[in-house]
Scaffold this motif. Structure first.
Motif, PDB file in Angstrom:
ATOM      1  N   LEU A  55       0.814  -1.210   0.000  1.00  0.00           N
ATOM      2  CA  LEU A  55       0.000   0.000   0.000  1.00  0.00           C
ATOM      3  C   LEU A  55       0.850   1.263   0.000  1.00  0.00           C
ATOM      4  N   LYS A  56       2.183   1.095  -0.022  1.00  0.00           N
ATOM      5  CA  LYS A  56       3.103   2.235  -0.080  1.00  0.00           C
ATOM      6  C   LYS A  56       3.792   2.322  -1.446  1.00  0.00           C
ATOM      7  N   LYS A  57       3.254   1.644  -2.419  1.00  0.00           N
ATOM      8  CA  LYS A  57       3.878   1.591  -3.746  1.00  0.00           C
ATOM      9  C   LYS A  57       3.831   2.950  -4.441  1.00  0.00           C
ATOM     10  N   PHE A  58       4.887   3.273  -5.202  1.00  0.00           N
ATOM     11  CA  PHE A  58       4.932   4.502  -5.993  1.00  0.00           C
ATOM     12  C   PHE A  58       5.029   4.159  -7.474  1.00  0.00           C
ATOM     13  N   VAL A  59       4.519   5.067  -8.307  1.00  0.00           N
ATOM     14  CA  VAL A  59       4.469   4.893  -9.759  1.00  0.00           C
ATOM     15  C   VAL A  59       5.143   6.098 -10.414  1.00  0.00           C
ATOM     16  N   ALA A  60       5.965   5.854 -11.415  1.00  0.00           N
ATOM     17  CA  ALA A  60       6.666   6.938 -12.108  1.00  0.00           C
ATOM     18  C   ALA A  60       5.697   7.771 -12.939  1.00  0.00           C
ATOM     19  N   VAL A  61       5.909   9.090 -12.929  1.00  0.00           N
ATOM     20  CA  VAL A  61       5.116  10.026 -13.730  1.00  0.00           C
ATOM     21  C   VAL A  61       6.064  10.677 -14.728  1.00  0.00           C
ATOM     22  N   GLU A  62       5.734  10.570 -15.985  1.00  0.00           N
ATOM     23  CA  GLU A  62       6.603  11.074 -17.050  1.00  0.00           C
ATOM     24  C   GLU A  62       6.642  12.600 -17.059  1.00  0.00           C
ATOM     25  N   GLY A  63       7.814  13.161 -17.273  1.00  0.00           N
ATOM     26  CA  GLY A  63       7.930  14.603 -17.432  1.00  0.00           C
ATOM     27  C   GLY A  63       7.508  15.031 -18.828  1.00  0.00           C
ATOM     28  N   GLY A  64       7.426  16.350 -19.047  1.00  0.00           N
ATOM     29  CA  GLY A  64       7.058  16.863 -20.361  1.00  0.00           C
ATOM     30  C   GLY A  64       5.907  17.838 -20.292  1.00  0.00           C
ATOM     31  N   ARG A  65       5.289  18.085 -21.430  1.00  0.00           N
ATOM     32  CA  ARG A  65       4.223  19.083 -21.520  1.00  0.00           C
ATOM     33  C   ARG A  65       2.858  18.421 -21.370  1.00  0.00           C
ATOM     34  N   MET A  75       6.133  19.820 -17.084  1.00  0.00           N
ATOM     35  CA  MET A  75       6.223  19.060 -15.847  1.00  0.00           C
ATOM     36  C   MET A  75       7.545  18.320 -15.751  1.00  0.00           C
ATOM     37  N   GLU A  76       8.200  18.435 -14.603  1.00  0.00           N
ATOM     38  CA  GLU A  76       9.376  17.614 -14.323  1.00  0.00           C
ATOM     39  C   GLU A  76       8.910  16.214 -13.914  1.00  0.00           C
ATOM     40  N   PRO A  77       9.682  15.179 -14.227  1.00  0.00           N
ATOM     41  CA  PRO A  77       9.271  13.837 -13.805  1.00  0.00           C
ATOM     42  C   PRO A  77       9.288  13.702 -12.282  1.00  0.00           C
ATOM     43  N   PHE A  78       8.399  12.880 -11.776  1.00  0.00           N
ATOM     44  CA  PHE A  78       8.360  12.584 -10.342  1.00  0.00           C
ATOM     45  C   PHE A  78       7.666  11.244 -10.162  1.00  0.00           C
ATOM     46  N   GLU A  79       7.480  10.830  -8.940  1.00  0.00           N
ATOM     47  CA  GLU A  79       6.738   9.609  -8.644  1.00  0.00           C
ATOM     48  C   GLU A  79       5.547   9.952  -7.754  1.00  0.00           C
ATOM     49  N   SER A 294      -8.114  23.633   7.865  1.00  0.00           N
ATOM     50  CA  SER A 294      -8.371  22.874   9.086  1.00  0.00           C
ATOM     51  C   SER A 294      -9.544  21.901   8.933  1.00  0.00           C
ATOM     52  N   TYR A 295     -10.066  21.776   7.726  1.00  0.00           N
ATOM     53  CA  TYR A 295     -11.183  20.863   7.436  1.00  0.00           C
ATOM     54  C   TYR A 295     -10.779  19.420   7.748  1.00  0.00           C
ATOM     55  N   ARG A 296     -11.566  18.752   8.598  1.00  0.00           N
ATOM     56  CA  ARG A 296     -11.313  17.349   8.953  1.00  0.00           C
ATOM     57  C   ARG A 296     -12.635  16.610   8.854  1.00  0.00           C
ATOM     58  N   ASN A 297     -12.885  16.012   7.709  1.00  0.00           N
ATOM     59  CA  ASN A 297     -14.185  15.375   7.548  1.00  0.00           C
ATOM     60  C   ASN A 297     -14.024  13.970   6.980  1.00  0.00           C
ATOM     61  N   ILE A 298     -15.161  13.286   6.824  1.00  0.00           N
ATOM     62  CA  ILE A 298     -15.169  11.877   6.436  1.00  0.00           C
ATOM     63  C   ILE A 298     -14.901  11.665   4.948  1.00  0.00           C
ATOM     64  N   ASN A 299     -14.642  12.745   4.210  1.00  0.00           N
ATOM     65  CA  ASN A 299     -14.442  12.598   2.765  1.00  0.00           C
ATOM     66  C   ASN A 299     -13.111  13.181   2.277  1.00  0.00           C
ATOM     67  N   ALA A 300     -12.189  13.490   3.183  1.00  0.00           N
ATOM     68  CA  ALA A 300     -10.932  14.127   2.755  1.00  0.00           C
ATOM     69  C   ALA A 300      -9.722  13.384   3.294  1.00  0.00           C
ATOM     70  N   GLY A 301      -8.779  13.085   2.394  1.00  0.00           N
ATOM     71  CA  GLY A 301      -7.504  12.459   2.729  1.00  0.00           C
ATOM     72  C   GLY A 301      -6.405  13.075   1.903  1.00  0.00           C
ATOM     73  N   PHE A 302      -5.361  12.293   1.591  1.00  0.00           N
ATOM     74  CA  PHE A 302      -4.258  12.838   0.799  1.00  0.00           C
ATOM     75  C   PHE A 302      -3.421  11.717   0.188  1.00  0.00           C
ATOM     76  N   ARG A 303      -2.556  12.126  -0.726  1.00  0.00           N
ATOM     77  CA  ARG A 303      -1.660  11.206  -1.437  1.00  0.00           C
ATOM     78  C   ARG A 303      -0.266  11.808  -1.455  1.00  0.00           C
ATOM     79  N   CYS A 304       0.756  10.993  -1.349  1.00  0.00           N
ATOM     80  CA  CYS A 304       2.140  11.471  -1.353  1.00  0.00           C
ATOM     81  C   CYS A 304       2.729  11.432  -2.748  1.00  0.00           C
ATOM     82  N   ALA A 305       3.737  12.261  -2.955  1.00  0.00           N
ATOM     83  CA  ALA A 305       4.556  12.212  -4.171  1.00  0.00           C
ATOM     84  C   ALA A 305       6.013  12.284  -3.744  1.00  0.00           C
ATOM     85  N   ARG A 306       6.934  12.002  -4.660  1.00  0.00           N
ATOM     86  CA  ARG A 306       8.353  12.052  -4.315  1.00  0.00           C
ATOM     87  C   ARG A 306       9.217  12.212  -5.554  1.00  0.00           C
ATOM     88  N   THR A 307      10.422  12.692  -5.333  1.00  0.00           N
ATOM     89  CA  THR A 307      11.455  12.728  -6.369  1.00  0.00           C
ATOM     90  C   THR A 307      12.722  12.121  -5.792  1.00  0.00           C
TER      91      THR A 307
END
Length: 307
Positions: A55-65, A75-79, A294-307
């Protein structure tokens, strides 16, 4: 039903071969064309029995326009994380003392933390929202940022960050500018209001809703925080903590609350992706939403990215 019965048996009494077969069957249901509710139920019990996926897997995102709803962007490439941050991953942050470590929080985040006294996400002890493989919810923007800061202490070769809205849309829509992560709208490809699941589902429940590049849950399930300011479109490493705005929301003074959010000089972050509680229009790659950090509700989370 058999899987739920197995979960009711104490783990020391379960036969490993039966558990392994059950987990395989649950994952097969999730990857099938079964109705949305059945797939979500399978994902939920998989999370309780023990989800073997990374569940911590990352996927490459291609750089470009990329031609995005906000304009043409180089866009610079990232994961990107394949999934939104799940409860099991967020638990590691809690267990590491993340809420008590002031060094992980921004200056405004520390103000929010002192004001609220939070030690866990808002719905952390509610069984409906705390399945280990479901997206963490009830986390504000500063909680997401503190989690990112914690990841950056890991001393691996990556720099982790919360994506901006252009990066988020580039992942979801791709260079071809898809309307939905998979292309044109089709039923039974994401967790949204009409799915009748009525809560978050295990990440990756709808494999047929993945992008061609293999990223999951970009439509529905949970809104995802970004670092982009809604009104000005600029990226920020901080948003202001305004307790009076949150108090309006808590008192259910929603007319005044949303009026404040519409003020063009107010700094508020963009969320992307729609959620389980909203319709298919909100799940479009181009759709953007705004709320108080400061919104903390039952429909909001987040996703990480990295380089």
């Amino acid at each position: 039903l058999a899987a739920r019965a197995l979960h009711d048996i104490h783990r020391d009494w379960r036969e490993d071969a039966v558990v392994e077969k059950t987990i395989g069957r649950l994952m097969a249901v999730m990857g099938s064309d079964a109705e949305s509710k059945a797939r979500a139920d399978a994902g939920d019990i998989l999370g309780r029995l023990g989800d073997p996926r990374d569940l911590k897997k990352f996927v490459a995102v291609e750089g470009g326009r990329y031609k995005l709803s906000t304009g043409e962007v180089e866009m610079e490439p990232f994961e990107t994380a394949k999934y939104p941050v799940a409860n099991a991953w967020y638990k590691a942050f809690i267990d590491a003392g993340g809420y008590g470590d002031a060094g992980l929080w921004t200056s405004e985040g520390r103000k929010w933390l002192e004001y609220t006294g939070a030690t866990v996400p808002r719905f952390w002890y509610d069984r409906k929202w705390n399945c280990p493989n479901a997206p963490v919810v009830g986390v504000c923007w500063w909680e997401a940022m503190a989690f990112i800061a914690w990841l950056n202490r890991s001393q691996d070769e990556y720099r982790y960050f919360l994506p901006d809205e252009n990066q988020w849309e580039a992942v979801a829509a791709g260079k071809e500018g898809r309307e939905y992560p998979w292309g044109e709208w089709e039923e039974n490809r994401c967790n949204y209001r009409e799915s009748k699941i009525e809560k978050t589902s295990a990440v990756g429940t709808f494999e047929n809703g993945d992008t061609p590049e293999g990223v999951s849950d970009l439509a529905g399930n949970v809104w995802e925080w970004t670092i982009t300011d809604y009104h000005k479109g600029a990226n920020r490493d901080e948003f202001l903590f305004e307790p009076e705005i949150q108090e309006m929301f808590d008192r259910n003074e929603l007319g005044d609350y949303f009026s404040k959010l519409e003020e063009k000089d107010r700094l508020i972050p963009v969320l992307r992706g729609g959620s389980w509680s909203l319709n298919r229009n909100d799940a479009r790659c181009a759709n953007r939403y705004r709320t108080n950090p400061s919104y903390r509700n039952i429909n909001a989370g987040f996703r990480c990215a990295r380089t």
